[in-house]
Every structure is written in structure tokens, then in C-alpha cells.
Design a protein around this motif. Sequence first.
Motif, mmCIF file in Angstrom:
data_model
loop_
_atom_site.group_PDB
_atom_site.id
_atom_site.type_symbol
_atom_site.label_atom_id
_atom_site.label_comp_id
_atom_site.label_asym_id
_atom_site.label_seq_id
_atom_site.Cartn_x
_atom_site.Cartn_y
_atom_site.Cartn_z
ATOM 1 N N SER A 77 -63.877 -1.546 -26.755
ATOM 2 C CA SER A 77 -63.400 -1.318 -28.195
ATOM 3 C C SER A 77 -63.312 -2.702 -28.794
ATOM 4 O O SER A 77 -62.923 -3.565 -28.214
ATOM 5 N N PRO A 78 -63.613 -2.737 -30.287
ATOM 6 C CA PRO A 78 -63.462 -3.849 -30.972
ATOM 7 C C PRO A 78 -61.946 -4.217 -31.183
ATOM 8 O O PRO A 78 -61.126 -3.096 -31.113
ATOM 9 N N ARG A 79 -61.507 -5.113 -31.644
ATOM 10 C CA ARG A 79 -60.153 -5.238 -32.070
ATOM 11 C C ARG A 79 -59.811 -4.242 -33.166
ATOM 12 O O ARG A 79 -60.872 -3.960 -34.086
ATOM 13 N N GLY A 80 -58.747 -3.474 -33.088
ATOM 14 C CA GLY A 80 -58.218 -2.797 -34.250
ATOM 15 C C GLY A 80 -58.962 -1.467 -34.305
ATOM 16 O O GLY A 80 -59.159 -0.609 -35.136
ATOM 17 N N GLY A 81 -59.643 -0.969 -32.965
ATOM 18 C CA GLY A 81 -60.398 0.023 -32.906
ATOM 19 C C GLY A 81 -59.844 1.349 -32.963
ATOM 20 O O GLY A 81 -58.283 1.450 -33.074
ATOM 21 N N VAL A 82 -60.049 2.414 -33.231
ATOM 22 C CA VAL A 82 -59.706 3.854 -33.462
ATOM 23 C C VAL A 82 -58.856 4.350 -32.149
ATOM 24 O O VAL A 82 -59.571 4.148 -30.865
ATOM 25 N N GLY A 83 -57.629 4.649 -32.495
ATOM 26 C CA GLY A 83 -56.662 4.982 -31.481
ATOM 27 C C GLY A 83 -56.428 3.791 -30.340
ATOM 28 O O GLY A 83 -55.962 3.976 -29.352
ATOM 29 N N MET A 84 -56.281 2.503 -30.709
ATOM 30 C CA MET A 84 -56.290 1.554 -29.655
ATOM 31 C C MET A 84 -54.861 0.816 -29.848
ATOM 32 O O MET A 84 -54.335 0.036 -29.140
ATOM 33 N N ASP A 85 -54.268 1.017 -30.863
ATOM 34 C CA ASP A 85 -52.672 0.658 -31.199
ATOM 35 C C ASP A 85 -51.638 1.329 -30.146
ATOM 36 O O ASP A 85 -50.397 0.502 -30.224
ATOM 37 N N SER A 86 -52.266 2.129 -29.540
ATOM 38 C CA SER A 86 -51.026 2.679 -28.319
ATOM 39 C C SER A 86 -52.056 3.559 -27.187
ATOM 40 O O SER A 86 -53.231 3.831 -27.652
ATOM 41 N N LEU A 87 -51.394 3.783 -26.179
ATOM 42 C CA LEU A 87 -52.227 4.705 -25.333
ATOM 43 C C LEU A 87 -52.425 5.977 -26.126
ATOM 44 O O LEU A 87 -51.535 6.538 -26.756
ATOM 45 N N THR A 88 -53.622 6.367 -25.856
ATOM 46 C CA THR A 88 -54.097 7.835 -26.598
ATOM 47 C C THR A 88 -53.314 8.934 -25.976
ATOM 48 O O THR A 88 -52.728 9.196 -25.087
ATOM 49 N N PRO A 89 -53.074 9.934 -27.058
ATOM 50 C CA PRO A 89 -52.229 11.088 -26.860
ATOM 51 C C PRO A 89 -52.868 11.996 -25.525
ATOM 52 O O PRO A 89 -52.206 12.560 -24.563
ATOM 53 N N GLU A 90 -54.055 11.843 -25.383
ATOM 54 C CA GLU A 90 -54.680 12.583 -24.213
ATOM 55 C C GLU A 90 -54.564 11.786 -22.738
ATOM 56 O O GLU A 90 -53.916 12.371 -21.915
ATOM 57 N N PHE A 91 -54.564 10.372 -22.902
ATOM 58 C CA PHE A 91 -54.279 9.347 -21.679
ATOM 59 C C PHE A 91 -52.764 9.649 -21.252
ATOM 60 O O PHE A 91 -52.574 9.888 -20.345
ATOM 61 N N GLN A 92 -51.870 9.752 -22.380
ATOM 62 C CA GLN A 92 -50.530 9.932 -22.070
ATOM 63 C C GLN A 92 -50.170 11.203 -21.502
ATOM 64 O O GLN A 92 -49.092 11.326 -20.571
ATOM 65 N N GLY A 93 -50.989 12.205 -21.899
ATOM 66 C CA GLY A 93 -50.580 13.685 -21.468
ATOM 67 C C GLY A 93 -51.051 13.687 -19.831
ATOM 68 O O GLY A 93 -50.268 14.404 -19.157
ATOM 69 N N TYR A 94 -52.197 13.209 -19.589
ATOM 70 C CA TYR A 94 -52.750 13.224 -18.223
ATOM 71 C C TYR A 94 -51.657 12.299 -17.141
ATOM 72 O O TYR A 94 -51.643 12.786 -16.135
ATOM 73 N N LEU A 95 -51.125 11.307 -17.665
ATOM 74 C CA LEU A 95 -50.381 10.387 -16.913
ATOM 75 C C LEU A 95 -49.005 11.066 -16.673
ATOM 76 O O LEU A 95 -48.580 10.874 -15.610
ATOM 77 N N ALA A 96 -48.543 12.145 -17.551
ATOM 78 C CA ALA A 96 -47.222 12.607 -17.455
ATOM 79 C C ALA A 96 -47.532 13.909 -16.496
ATOM 80 O O ALA A 96 -46.630 14.512 -15.867
ATOM 81 N N LYS A 97 -48.657 14.380 -16.094
ATOM 82 C CA LYS A 97 -49.080 15.330 -15.358
ATOM 83 C C LYS A 97 -48.571 15.260 -13.878
ATOM 84 O O LYS A 97 -48.907 14.164 -13.483
ATOM 85 N N LYS A 98 -48.129 16.204 -13.446
ATOM 86 C CA LYS A 98 -47.557 16.130 -11.973
ATOM 87 C C LYS A 98 -48.713 16.653 -10.973
ATOM 88 O O LYS A 98 -49.433 17.569 -11.387
ATOM 89 N N ARG A 99 -48.905 15.861 -10.015
ATOM 90 C CA ARG A 99 -50.115 16.212 -8.893
ATOM 91 C C ARG A 99 -49.734 15.825 -7.596
ATOM 92 O O ARG A 99 -48.966 14.809 -7.243
ATOM 93 N N ALA A 100 -50.025 16.698 -6.664
ATOM 94 C CA ALA A 100 -49.877 16.340 -5.297
ATOM 95 C C ALA A 100 -50.445 15.014 -4.824
ATOM 96 O O ALA A 100 -49.796 14.414 -3.821
ATOM 97 N N VAL A 101 -51.518 14.728 -5.070
ATOM 98 C CA VAL A 101 -52.407 13.314 -4.599
ATOM 99 C C VAL A 101 -52.437 12.504 -5.898
ATOM 100 O O VAL A 101 -53.241 12.692 -6.726
ATOM 101 N N PRO A 102 -51.863 11.290 -5.945
ATOM 102 C CA PRO A 102 -51.426 10.520 -6.607
ATOM 103 C C PRO A 102 -52.687 10.016 -7.333
ATOM 104 O O PRO A 102 -52.938 10.087 -8.937
ATOM 105 N N ASP A 103 -53.663 9.710 -6.639
ATOM 106 C CA ASP A 103 -54.990 8.944 -7.232
ATOM 107 C C ASP A 103 -55.925 9.935 -7.799
ATOM 108 O O ASP A 103 -56.849 9.764 -8.583
#
Length: 323
Positions: free
Chosen positions: A170-196
Motif C-alpha cells: 500500500s502507499p501511504r494513506g492507503g484505503v483502510g490502512m489507518d487501522s487493521l481492517t475489520p475483516e482482519f480483526q474479525g479473523y484474529l478474534a475467531k477461535k480455532r483449535a490449531v493457532p496457525d
Amino acid sequence: MTLFNIRWAMRHTLAIVALTTACSTLTVQASSTPAEKKAAHSYTHQTAPTQFIEVEGARLAYRRFGKPSAVPLVFLQHFVGNLDSWDPKVIDGFARDREIILFDNAGVASSSGEVPNTIEGMAKYASGLLQALNVKKADLLGFSMGSLIAQQVTLDHPNLVRRLILVGSSPRGGVGMDSLTPEFQGYLAKKRAVPDELLLDVFFTQTIESQAAGHEFLTRLRSRRVNRDVDVDSKTAPAQAAAIAGWGAPAGNANDYLKGIKQPTMVVAGSHDIVFYTVNDVTLQQSLPNAQLVIYPDSNHGAIYQYPDLFLKHATLFLNGVK
């Protein structure tokens, strides 16, 4: 970066750390003699020893191997990644024809020091590593956060960089770059048996074909069993998230700096990137003076790991100057 996002990054550090695998690291001295360089040609991603060198007061961990070449290919890693977060198939594919340098930035995994909370700070250690290793000219391959660092190194030290590969960027000031994207945050919060297996969601799409490629990638990623790099610690994710957010902060004329990157550049993207949106790669290609764009179909942030053979062909042609 907002206080909310800093707290969010701290709260989800354990989920984010699943992007790496914990194990011990072998300490050796930096190779410098012709005999040692020749020996490094026999190493692979699974066997290359971890070495250390002092840079700006930090002890940086790195691996240097592959076919000796005048211009090494230097890899700059993604958010909370370490030395073993690279795909062995991609790394070994490049190492057959050129020298490879992988490293942990300051404070990351086996490297000592504080994790910089700006891309500019990370770039200082990256360029310092190359200077400490007496590298006069290099090609840079930056993936995700690493692609931002690669841009900054090129701006700071244009004579050091020959060619540039920006993956999921991404360039500086890119779309959705001022924080982690909602999609990325959603997957990070998802519980899973195998972490990786988090990577199946953030590097690959949800189609059967993409998920199958993702499982093959995970098998390769886990293949190094001896002297693996250590995990990132709890301080890494918040600092790196702040650095990405700082880069992505909206600003007037945010793309003007790209005129200063005149090196031939290959921009590589997935068609459905939910970590750094694909539109940002298009903006890079349109704004850089000398850039080409490759977008792989049915792919997410880890497109180069879904199509490793095809990516190696495209990247090798580019690095060899074939148009």
C-alpha cells in the motif's frame, strides 16, 4: 494509531502470535570468508543457520544463504512474522539462482532491542543491516508491512536498491490502512483449535481451491524442525500495528513521495486481499514511475504462497530484467 486500536492489538496478541512458531535459535557468527560463502550455497530454508550482527545498538538475527551473487535478494517480513514465517518453497526457489538474506527487525523474535513503532524506524534497521553486512547493492522483496519498509529504505538509500518487489502492499494513506481492517480483526478474534490455521483465513480466500493451497502452504511452513526462530513477544504486535497505522494515516498528496522511487518495481497482489486492500496495489502501480502489476486470481493476502511456482517465474523474469 488510536487508543482503541492499541488496546485491541494488546488484547489479541496471543491470536496474532499464531502467525509464528516457537522454538530455539542457533547462534553463529556472520559468514564472511569465501569458503563460508561457498558453504552457504548448500544451505536451504530448513538448514540455514541463524546468525547475529550488531546494528544501531540491537543484535539482529539473520540468515544468509543461496547461490553467491553480486546483488542479494533481501526479504522484509510481514506483521508479527519471524525468520520461519517465509514459505520455504519460495525462499529455496530464489536461493537456487541468487543469494538470500532473511532477518528479524529490531525487537522481533530472536533480535534484541525495542520494536520501532514507525516504518521509518524499521527502515533504519533494515538499511543498517545491509551496511553492516557490507552489501553495496540489493534487490528488496517486502511482504505486507515489509513492503512499506522496503519503500522507505528505497527512499532513504536509493543507491542501495536496484529492484523492488512489493507484495500485498500500500502507499501511504492507503484505503483502510489507518487501522487493521475489520475483516482482519474479525479473523484474529475467531477461535480455532490449531493457532496457525489463522493463516488459512487471512492469507487465502474461502474457496475450496484456495483453502487446499493454504493447507499445502501450512505443511511447508512447519517443515523446519531444528533451530526454528523464536516467537515474537507481547510488545511486537502493538508497536507494529502503530507503525502500519502511522503509514496509513490519511494525508493530502499522500502519494507524492512515490515519484522518488524510480527503481523498477513489481507490485504483486491477491485479487481479494482483506488485510491490505487490493486497490492499494493498483494505486502503487499507477503512481510509481516504473512499476508493473501482477494480480493473482481467487487469492488473498498470501497470493504468492497460493501460486508459489508462478510467482517465482514472474519474479525471476523481473529480477533478471526481462520485459
